[in-house]
Motif scaffolding. Sequence first.
Motif, PDB file in Angstrom:
ATOM      1  N   GLY A 184      16.284   9.340  -9.021  1.00 10.37           N
ATOM      2  CA  GLY A 184      15.220   8.808  -9.285  1.00 10.37           C
ATOM      3  C   GLY A 184      13.848   9.460  -7.240  1.00 10.37           C
ATOM      4  O   GLY A 184      15.248   9.445  -6.561  1.00 10.37           O
ATOM      5  N   VAL A 185      13.333   9.656  -7.359  1.00  6.64           N
ATOM      6  CA  VAL A 185      12.225  10.578  -6.733  1.00  6.64           C
ATOM      7  C   VAL A 185      10.848   9.933  -6.218  1.00  6.64           C
ATOM      8  O   VAL A 185      10.652   9.592  -7.699  1.00  6.64           O
ATOM      9  CB  VAL A 185      12.059  11.915  -6.904  1.00  6.64           C
ATOM     10  CG1 VAL A 185      11.372  12.842  -5.988  1.00  6.64           C
ATOM     11  CG2 VAL A 185      13.544  12.884  -7.102  1.00  6.64           C
ATOM     12  N   SER A 186      11.132  10.166  -5.094  1.00  4.94           N
ATOM     13  CA  SER A 186       9.548   9.022  -5.038  1.00  4.94           C
ATOM     14  C   SER A 186       9.208   8.904  -2.946  1.00  4.94           C
ATOM     15  O   SER A 186       9.604   9.874  -2.151  1.00  4.94           O
ATOM     16  CB  SER A 186       8.947   7.784  -5.532  1.00  4.94           C
ATOM     17  OG  SER A 186       7.967   7.680  -4.472  1.00  4.94           O
ATOM     18  N   GLU A 187       7.531   9.410  -2.977  1.00  5.04           N
ATOM     19  CA  GLU A 187       7.890   9.242  -0.938  1.00  5.04           C
ATOM     20  C   GLU A 187       7.533   8.420  -0.603  1.00  5.04           C
ATOM     21  O   GLU A 187       8.032   7.836   0.370  1.00  5.04           O
ATOM     22  CB  GLU A 187       6.141   9.680  -0.759  1.00  5.04           C
ATOM     23  CG  GLU A 187       5.910  11.273  -1.098  1.00  5.04           C
ATOM     24  CD  GLU A 187       4.483  11.599  -1.621  1.00  5.04           C
ATOM     25  OE1 GLU A 187       3.812  10.892  -1.858  1.00  5.04           O
ATOM     26  OE2 GLU A 187       4.048  12.767  -1.798  1.00  5.04           O
ATOM     27  N   ASN A 188       7.515   6.754  -2.078  1.00  2.12           N
ATOM     28  CA  ASN A 188       8.028   5.818  -1.667  1.00  2.12           C
ATOM     29  C   ASN A 188       9.426   5.847  -2.085  1.00  2.12           C
ATOM     30  O   ASN A 188       9.909   5.555  -3.151  1.00  2.12           O
ATOM     31  CB  ASN A 188       7.595   4.995  -2.325  1.00  2.12           C
ATOM     32  CG  ASN A 188       7.114   3.362  -2.002  1.00  2.12           C
ATOM     33  OD1 ASN A 188       8.237   2.916  -1.911  1.00  2.12           O
ATOM     34  ND2 ASN A 188       6.108   2.657  -1.926  1.00  2.12           N
ATOM     35  N   ILE A 189       9.829   5.392  -1.081  1.00  4.94           N
ATOM     36  CA  ILE A 189      11.477   5.121  -0.843  1.00  4.94           C
ATOM     37  C   ILE A 189      11.518   3.838  -1.771  1.00  4.94           C
ATOM     38  O   ILE A 189      13.209   4.017  -3.041  1.00  4.94           O
ATOM     39  CB  ILE A 189      12.617   4.818   0.796  1.00  4.94           C
ATOM     40  CG1 ILE A 189      13.880   4.795   0.137  1.00  4.94           C
ATOM     41  CG2 ILE A 189      11.562   3.498   1.025  1.00  4.94           C
ATOM     42  CD1 ILE A 189      14.688   5.009   0.811  1.00  4.94           C
ATOM     43  N   ILE A 190      10.982   2.866  -2.152  1.00  4.36           N
ATOM     44  CA  ILE A 190      11.234   1.741  -3.008  1.00  4.36           C
ATOM     45  C   ILE A 190      11.024   1.840  -4.145  1.00  4.36           C
ATOM     46  O   ILE A 190      11.875   1.724  -4.733  1.00  4.36           O
ATOM     47  CB  ILE A 190      10.533   0.395  -2.459  1.00  4.36           C
ATOM     48  CG1 ILE A 190      10.409  -0.195  -1.121  1.00  4.36           C
ATOM     49  CG2 ILE A 190      10.614  -0.641  -3.677  1.00  4.36           C
ATOM     50  CD1 ILE A 190      11.711  -0.063  -0.724  1.00  4.36           C
ATOM     51  N   GLN A 191      10.063   2.926  -4.840  1.00  2.00           N
ATOM     52  CA  GLN A 191      10.127   3.464  -5.822  1.00  2.00           C
ATOM     53  C   GLN A 191      10.834   3.905  -6.484  1.00  2.00           C
ATOM     54  O   GLN A 191      11.287   4.167  -7.713  1.00  2.00           O
ATOM     55  CB  GLN A 191       8.801   4.041  -5.932  1.00  2.00           C
ATOM     56  CG  GLN A 191       7.886   5.294  -6.994  1.00  2.00           C
ATOM     57  CD  GLN A 191       8.025   3.908  -8.205  1.00  2.00           C
ATOM     58  OE1 GLN A 191       7.575   2.761  -8.082  1.00  2.00           O
ATOM     59  NE2 GLN A 191       8.514   4.769  -9.656  1.00  2.00           N
ATOM     60  N   ALA A 192      11.672   5.081  -5.239  1.00  5.35           N
ATOM     61  CA  ALA A 192      12.729   6.583  -5.936  1.00  5.35           C
ATOM     62  C   ALA A 192      13.969   5.436  -5.896  1.00  5.35           C
ATOM     63  O   ALA A 192      14.697   5.738  -7.338  1.00  5.35           O
ATOM     64  CB  ALA A 192      12.677   7.008  -5.097  1.00  5.35           C
ATOM     65  N   SER A 193      14.172   4.163  -5.509  1.00  2.00           N
ATOM     66  CA  SER A 193      14.659   3.155  -6.215  1.00  2.00           C
ATOM     67  C   SER A 193      14.865   2.450  -6.983  1.00  2.00           C
ATOM     68  O   SER A 193      16.227   2.649  -7.428  1.00  2.00           O
ATOM     69  CB  SER A 193      15.712   2.542  -4.657  1.00  2.00           C
ATOM     70  OG  SER A 193      15.689   3.525  -3.151  1.00  2.00           O
ATOM     71  N   TRP A 194      13.603   2.168  -7.177  1.00  2.82           N
ATOM     72  CA  TRP A 194      13.558   2.029  -8.579  1.00  2.82           C
ATOM     73  C   TRP A 194      13.870   2.183 -10.097  1.00  2.82           C
ATOM     74  O   TRP A 194      14.408   2.059 -10.553  1.00  2.82           O
ATOM     75  CB  TRP A 194      12.271   1.155  -8.604  1.00  2.82           C
ATOM     76  CG  TRP A 194      11.820   0.774  -9.739  1.00  2.82           C
ATOM     77  CD1 TRP A 194      10.423   0.688 -11.121  1.00  2.82           C
ATOM     78  CD2 TRP A 194      11.800  -0.699 -10.366  1.00  2.82           C
ATOM     79  NE1 TRP A 194      10.943   0.510 -11.854  1.00  2.82           N
ATOM     80  CE2 TRP A 194      10.967  -0.736 -11.562  1.00  2.82           C
ATOM     81  CE3 TRP A 194      12.525  -1.892 -10.142  1.00  2.82           C
ATOM     82  CZ2 TRP A 194      11.304  -1.403 -11.963  1.00  2.82           C
ATOM     83  CZ3 TRP A 194      12.175  -2.846 -10.534  1.00  2.82           C
ATOM     84  CH2 TRP A 194      11.998  -2.948 -12.379  1.00  2.82           C
ATOM     85  N   GLU A 195      13.388   3.696  -9.661  1.00  2.00           N
ATOM     86  CA  GLU A 195      13.856   4.796 -10.976  1.00  2.00           C
ATOM     87  C   GLU A 195      15.344   4.749 -10.995  1.00  2.00           C
ATOM     88  O   GLU A 195      15.603   4.452 -12.204  1.00  2.00           O
ATOM     89  CB  GLU A 195      13.214   5.667 -10.571  1.00  2.00           C
ATOM     90  CG  GLU A 195      11.928   6.123 -10.775  1.00  2.00           C
ATOM     91  CD  GLU A 195      11.516   7.749 -10.597  1.00  2.00           C
ATOM     92  OE1 GLU A 195       9.953   7.492 -10.328  1.00  2.00           O
ATOM     93  OE2 GLU A 195      11.972   8.596 -10.863  1.00  2.00           O
TER      94      GLU A 195
END
Lengths: 526, 526
Positions: free
Chosen positions: B495-506
């Motif tokens: 997962g990739v995002s500027e938001n680590i929670i969002q990246a982890s979620w993906e």
Amino acid sequence: MKKIEIYDTTLRDGTQGEGISFSSLDKIKIAQRLDKLGVAYIEGGWPGSNPKDMEFFEKIRSIPLKKAKISAFGSTRKGNIKVEKDFNIKALMDSKALVIAIFGKSWELHVKDALKVSLEENIKMIYDSVSYLKSKGRYVIYDAEHYFDGFKANRDYALKTLEAAKNAGAEVLVLCDTNGGTLPGELAEIIKTTKSSIKAKYGIHTHNDSGLAVANSIIAVEMGCMHVHGTINGYGERCGNANLCSIMPVLQLKLGFRCVSDRNLKTLTDVSYFVNEVANVIPPKNEPFVGESAFAHKGGIHVDAVMKNIKTYEHISPELIGNRRRVLISDLSGKSNIKYKTSEMGFEEEFEPSHLREIANEIKLKEHRGYLYEDAEGSFELLVREKKGEKEEFFELDGFRVIIEKRPKKESYSEATIKLKVKGITEHTAAEGDGPVNALDNALRKALEKFYPNLKKMYLTDYKVRVLEGKNGTKAKVRVLIESANKKQTWGTVGVSENIIQASWEALVDSINYHLLKDKSTRKKK
Amino acid sequence: MKKIEIYDTTLRDGTQGEGISFSSLDKIKIAQRLDKLGVAYIEGGWPGSNPKDMEFFEKIRSIPLKKAKISAFGSTRKGNIKVEKDFNIKALMDSKALVIAIFGKSWELHVKDALKVSLEENIKMIYDSVSYLKSKGRYVIYDAEHYFDGFKANRDYALKTLEAAKNAGAEVLVLCDTNGGTLPGELAEIIKTTKSSIKAKYGIHTHNDSGLAVANSIIAVEMGCMHVHGTINGYGERCGNANLCSIMPVLQLKLGFRCVSDRNLKTLTDVSYFVNEVANVIPPKNEPFVGESAFAHKGGIHVDAVMKNIKTYEHISPELIGNRRRVLISDLSGKSNIKYKTSEMGFEEEFEPSHLREIANEIKLKEHRGYLYEDAEGSFELLVREKKGEKEEFFELDGFRVIIEKRPKKESYSEATIKLKVKGITEHTAAEGDGPVNALDNALRKALEKFYPNLKKMYLTDYKVRVLEGKNGTKAKVRVLIESANKKQTWGTVGVSENIIQASWEALVDSINYHLLKDKSTRKKK
């Protein structure tokens, strides 16, 4: 002083490495940096293989280079096709590069199994391709792919392929250890026999599959190959190509050859760092010559000796390739390490031996829990000052809360609230951010800048997260390293927790405290 | 077949490397693994230098080893002191190790500048220390520190130090390139002269400061040094010691020497991995022989050739050292790569060329945004299935919220709430966790396990965070890689995002979707 032609293929063979990918703009930036370093040739790509590479050749034509010549890479024509009709040869011409590196097969196994043409046709393919490019006025470098394996399988045939390239007018014959399996002894023997059979200008191109690419390149130069292929940081397929960041210092500083000017060689560590940055690669610290640990002393006895005479544990001076000496703080540290570091920090007064021991013990304990002070000199200094009873509290935390929200089809949203006291005055504030840590960072600064306006002069330059115990899945402990800077200096700080927000918080607070500490002492001195 | 004595110093010299630290329990585990591998000697530590090392020697005595002998390391007695009174020599005796590696100085620079004793006294120190240990029944290995530098500075003196060790009864004379600056040519010359001057059993100990440690060790063996020092993964001070994971395969598979049994050599990749795990080191993928990329093929033309005949681009068979062949998916991938991977995934039907191209383009786009599929084959398969129109939605997200709270003097607290629908039924739940990602993971499972009880059979085995653009501080984009497993297999997701929670979620969602997909297809087949 004999000159060596450095032929850099970071932009072509380097990109075959796992995890290495450059945009055409990245490639331009790297080519300019390599030109500044002073390499003779820059292989920009394989125009026949992908449009990105062709784009590079178009763009680079309008960019003035000081010294380096741009080379395009491609294969000989396909079997049973006219050379001028060959797609790949056309792409090489379309690249408009004046230097062409063309590779042909020297190993009958490849001719039969990969190309599936006759041995005679392969010789014609080499001859036709080189002579066509020569007839178009190109400078042709011939890469004899799998030369050493080919030579061992069928010496006469391998030599015939070289002869075809030479007779067709190739300027350099590059002997390639494509699979990286050749050993120094046999490599030297094969080069010797080859050179005595065919007089030509020779080059060497090695891969690191046996951990011998640097040694093989150096031995080839000693045998008379004055044209050397390699990549910055040894990027490349599988175990990588020969690492120019090792080869160049060995040839120039230890064997008296000249690859680039001595002044430019002093930028080699920078070049290595720059290319890693563009490639987004975290390099192994222990890279020879250019690695962060290359001149880092950890064992107490080594530090003690280096403080007496640097030659005791350094084979060359780090300045020659733009690197620097470091002394590490760890649980192996003797008092010498702590003493070196504290004096580096500018503590004029000597520490008591009991103090030094206490600090060393605290470091040991913290490192056991996952902290790492080698990259976190800011946190280390704060810890030393605390042990000296010099800890300053710039603010008092009442609490923080971070909220991350996600709704369908919307970007996730992060908000932090923070409540703290400075000199008895409470500040309660909130901020958004790109992710929870950024929101917390923003809220903390917002709360503090009122009291410490100079915080605006400080910014975070790097943020790293390392999961310490992968085995526990998302429950794992993480270490956060933050690098910060103001106009005067950069400093690292560290935090450790199973909660990434908590770990980031620790590192953030250390970073800000360090800045405020330095800012205050600056003002005091005035 | 000539036997080579492998002398492993991972536990001693290896720990001098930046970032390497072992507890005494770690050391025991590694020693047992090395014994199983079949090395001749394991250097456990320097009992005179720290209590942790002494603890290791106490513990290891009660552990039965199959083959390896435990060795303790230390220096010769100090100057102008009686050998039996010397602290370090006493510690060596207290370790009760039956094999002692003792190092002495061969280089007059060190004698004068570091030890600060006379050249004669140094010779006596060597002689006294070795003969004392011999008189106590120890097997003594003499490490001639800085031998090559010493030889170049003062050949006669360097030879005299060796002679003293030999006359005192040392069983092996180990020639050390301590600073790692010696080149293969001069190394071979010096060994030749030394061997013709003093008849003895010789060993070699090299460092990698010039990128030549493996080559130098191999050349020394070819010159007759049958006792070889090194470390697993090349750990060690500065640029590391000679890497046994390269030296052993080269000697055994390419030169016909015997280091360990062929069967044990097949566990070398495992040993390398195990030691990295214990040391908590993320190894460079491109390590020769044992690295994850060592047999990884990326370029389309290579993959195409390897599919025809593996010898075309592999210098040895990866099975011989327990490694494996991999084909990588990236923006350099040709259709061959995608074809290889999709058939590896068990898609019986062939993909249309247009499909293959579409997938390759999507990969290119995603990698450009920071995704990496090389380690995320789970996410890759989901993407392929989506492109085939086979995407299955196992649940529908209504939203989640994660809260992290911190109060003074309390541990930070993480809580996640999640609302989702499965087949029209809404589930709204909450969970705590060790950190925000763990809380989210827990809440998601709690919500889904009701509908998919088999989720209990799946667990996360690894969680990695990589900050992609360090320059933006806490605003940086992060890539999260999750590795999951059930009883049958392991898979990676990204997962990739500027938001680590969002990246982890993906990455979490991909991981769970992949499990459910496989679980379902298993049921279908029954």
